[in-house]
Design a protein around this motif. Structure first.
Motif, mmCIF file in Angstrom:
data_model
loop_
_atom_site.group_PDB
_atom_site.id
_atom_site.type_symbol
_atom_site.label_atom_id
_atom_site.label_comp_id
_atom_site.label_asym_id
_atom_site.label_seq_id
_atom_site.Cartn_x
_atom_site.Cartn_y
_atom_site.Cartn_z
ATOM 1 N N LYS A 200 0.844 -1.196 0.000
ATOM 2 C CA LYS A 200 0.000 0.000 0.000
ATOM 3 C C LYS A 200 0.878 1.244 0.000
ATOM 4 C CE LYS A 200 -3.554 2.497 2.600
ATOM 5 N NZ LYS A 200 -4.327 2.555 3.862
ATOM 6 N N VAL A 201 0.583 2.147 -0.931
ATOM 7 C CA VAL A 201 1.297 3.412 -1.013
ATOM 8 C C VAL A 201 0.287 4.552 -0.919
ATOM 9 C CG1 VAL A 201 3.139 2.437 -2.420
ATOM 10 C CG2 VAL A 201 1.181 3.494 -3.543
ATOM 11 N N CYS A 202 0.757 5.666 -0.447
ATOM 12 C CA CYS A 202 -0.108 6.843 -0.302
ATOM 13 C C CYS A 202 0.353 7.905 -1.295
ATOM 14 C CB CYS A 202 -0.054 7.374 1.122
ATOM 15 S SG CYS A 202 -0.539 6.156 2.368
ATOM 16 N N THR A 203 -0.380 8.051 -2.383
ATOM 17 C CA THR A 203 -0.009 9.039 -3.397
ATOM 18 C C THR A 203 -0.622 10.403 -3.121
ATOM 19 O OG1 THR A 203 -1.811 8.374 -4.876
ATOM 20 C CG2 THR A 203 0.307 7.263 -5.166
ATOM 21 N N THR A 204 -1.438 10.486 -2.074
ATOM 22 C CA THR A 204 -1.937 11.777 -1.595
ATOM 23 C C THR A 204 -1.900 11.781 -0.075
ATOM 24 O OG1 THR A 204 -4.292 11.211 -1.294
ATOM 25 C CG2 THR A 204 -3.589 11.850 -3.526
ATOM 26 N N GLY A 205 -2.125 12.965 0.472
ATOM 27 C CA GLY A 205 -2.393 13.057 1.894
ATOM 28 C C GLY A 205 -3.784 12.525 2.186
ATOM 29 N N GLY A 206 -4.279 12.826 3.376
ATOM 30 C CA GLY A 206 -5.557 12.238 3.740
ATOM 31 C C GLY A 206 -6.383 13.097 4.665
ATOM 32 N N VAL A 207 -7.582 12.607 4.914
ATOM 33 C CA VAL A 207 -8.512 13.292 5.813
ATOM 34 C C VAL A 207 -8.085 13.112 7.264
ATOM 35 C CG1 VAL A 207 -10.903 13.338 6.631
ATOM 36 C CG2 VAL A 207 -10.430 13.089 4.185
ATOM 37 N N SER A 213 -3.161 17.184 3.506
ATOM 38 C CA SER A 213 -4.553 17.160 3.070
ATOM 39 C C SER A 213 -4.674 16.240 1.864
ATOM 40 C CB SER A 213 -5.010 18.579 2.687
ATOM 41 O OG SER A 213 -4.594 18.882 1.356
ATOM 42 N N PRO A 214 -5.897 15.854 1.490
ATOM 43 C CA PRO A 214 -6.058 15.004 0.308
ATOM 44 C C PRO A 214 -5.538 15.625 -0.988
ATOM 45 C CG PRO A 214 -8.023 14.895 1.675
ATOM 46 C CD PRO A 214 -7.172 15.991 2.240
ATOM 47 N N HIS A 215 -5.367 16.948 -1.022
ATOM 48 C CA HIS A 215 -4.821 17.576 -2.219
ATOM 49 C C HIS A 215 -3.301 17.486 -2.276
ATOM 50 C CE1 HIS A 215 -8.680 20.078 -2.870
ATOM 51 N NE2 HIS A 215 -8.589 19.153 -3.802
#
Length: 433
Positions: A200-207, A213-215
């Motif tokens: 699992k990779v995170c290509t954005t931030g999150g809530v 942030s998600p942006h």
């Protein structure tokens, strides 16, 4: 390439289920007055009820008139060791043994809700998968990510500006931080060594993360490609991308991920890319559309949740209605555990037919996890993972959200739930008693 098959204890009984309505997960028309024969852990027959059948010795016959039989459901996005609305002071005060027992209880609750297979996208280690296989604990078959990866300051960097950690569980043994090519290779190799079934990779931030942030963009496209290349040298583990903002969603797809998790702000270009690449969307609507009690979560999380819930409703609906392949995933831990099939109703509300929603939770999910040779439909030769309910899911799919509506569950030929006591011989227990 097939994946590691998550095991459960071997079953030896022969059971003949008769009289139910069968929705087999293939998308075909339901079969009324169906017959399903389970021999050991596999399905020997599934289809219309046959006439005179010579019963094999010791076959147990179960009358299921008035019930519907479905394939065991998948939840492809859970965090079974976490609860983001728990009091962090209590979490920090727990002993490791308490956390392990809490996770085992959550796993049992998830199974009782109709989820016979789950993909934990960070939080559990391979010992939990082994414990389910050994029968030490009751829970879903498990595919594991072990840990989720992001850059410094990204979604899995749970350090505040002052350096204090607000990680919702124990500090991970494998660092989630990847900033360089060497970091990427080292992390993927460590995850594979630890038994990861998916990266699992995170290509954005999150809530839910405190400093992005998600942006915000996270793992870049070139690192996603490097991860895909690295897993191809191992067992071909699929790559799942936590991706919420539109730009990061597209970087994930172009990088070669198998699934976009969340996809809240997916735009038309992203939809076209998903259709072109065959990328699966796991929209986690149970979490996206749920706005928590502001008294139970940090202020930064509540404010982002209100805004992004509406964004998700609009954009995910467009993706669903455009024909993107969807697999059921809830992000349980961000939303309550044990109500996983609430997701089916959300999928229908946003545009899927009830039959397509069922397939999202069965055959589509099985294909995403590369387990469709064994799971995802009720067909001869498949593992006998079955959900039995008095609810007609084609007419009232929202009712499946309540675990009480799930009357019985068979997992690998073993009866693990039998609320109405239809099955002679009782239900399976753990090796602990």
């Amino acid at each position: 390439m097939t994946a590691r098959l998550p095991l459960t204890p071997a079953a030896v009984d022969r059971i003949r289920l008769v009289g139910a309505r069968l929705i087999d997960g293939t998308g075909g028309a339901p079969v009324d007055d169906a017959e399903i024969v389970v021999a050991g852990d596999r399905i020997a027959w599934a289809g219309p009820r046959r006439g005179d059948v010579a019963e094999e010795r010791d076959t147990r016959i179960v009358d299921l008139r008035g019930a519907t039989v479905l394939p065991g459901f998948f939840d492809t996005h859970v965090h079974l060791a976490l609860d983001l609305e728990a009091d962090p002071r209590q979490t920090l005060a727990q002993f490791p043994s308490e956390r392990a027992l809490d996770a085992a209880a959550t796993m049992r609750k998830t199974l009782m809700a109709g989820i016979t297979t789950a993909r934990d996208l960070s939080g559990l280690d391979a010992g939990y998968r082994a414990a389910v296989a050994a029968g030490t604990i009751l829970g879903p078959r498990l595919h594991l990510a072990i840990q989720a990866l992001s850059p410094t300051g990204g979604h899995t960097d749970f350090r505040l500006p002052n350096g204090a950690s607000v990680h919702p569980g124990p500090e991970p043994e494998i660092s989630p931080i990847i900033d360089s090519d060497d970091d990427v290779r080292r992390a993927v190799r460590a995850l594979v060594r630890s038994g990861a079934d998916v990266v699992k990779v995170c290509t954005t931030g999150g809530v839910s993360s405190p400093s992005d942030s998600p942006h915000d963009l996270g793992v870049p496209e070139r690192h996603v490609r490097l991860i895909v290349e690295e897993t191809a040298r191992r067992q071909g583990q699929p790559v799942a991308a936590h991706a919420q903002g539109a730009a990061g969603i597209k970087e994930a797809i172009r990088g070669g991920v198998a699934s976009v998790e969340h996809g809240y702000e997916i735009d038309d270009e992203g939809i076209d890319l998903m259709l072109e690449h065959g990328t699966v969307l796991v929209p986690t609507l149970s979490s996206a559309l749920r706005v928590p009690d502001p008294a139970r979560v940090p202020g930064y999380l509540y404010e982002k949740k209100v805004r992004w819930s509406q964004i998700a409703r609009e954009h995910v609906a467009r993706a669903i209605q455009s024909g993107v392949t969807v697999a059921l995933g809830t992000d349980a831990a961000v939303c309550p555990h044990g109500r996983n099939l609430l997701e089916l109703g959300h999928l229908v509300d946003l545009g899927l037919s009830p039959m397509a929603a069922i397939q999202a939770g069965t055959i589509n999910a099985a294909r995403l996890l590369r387990l469709d040779e064994h799971l995802g439909t009720v067909e001869a030769g498949k593992l006998a993972d079955l959900v039995i309910t008095a609810v007609d899911p084609l007419a009232g799919i929202h009712a499946l959200a309540d675990p009480v509506s799930i009357d019985a569950i068979v997992q690998g030929g073993r009866v693990v739930k039998d609320a109405l006591r239809r099955f002679p011989g009782g239900v399976a227990t753990t090796s602990l008693g």
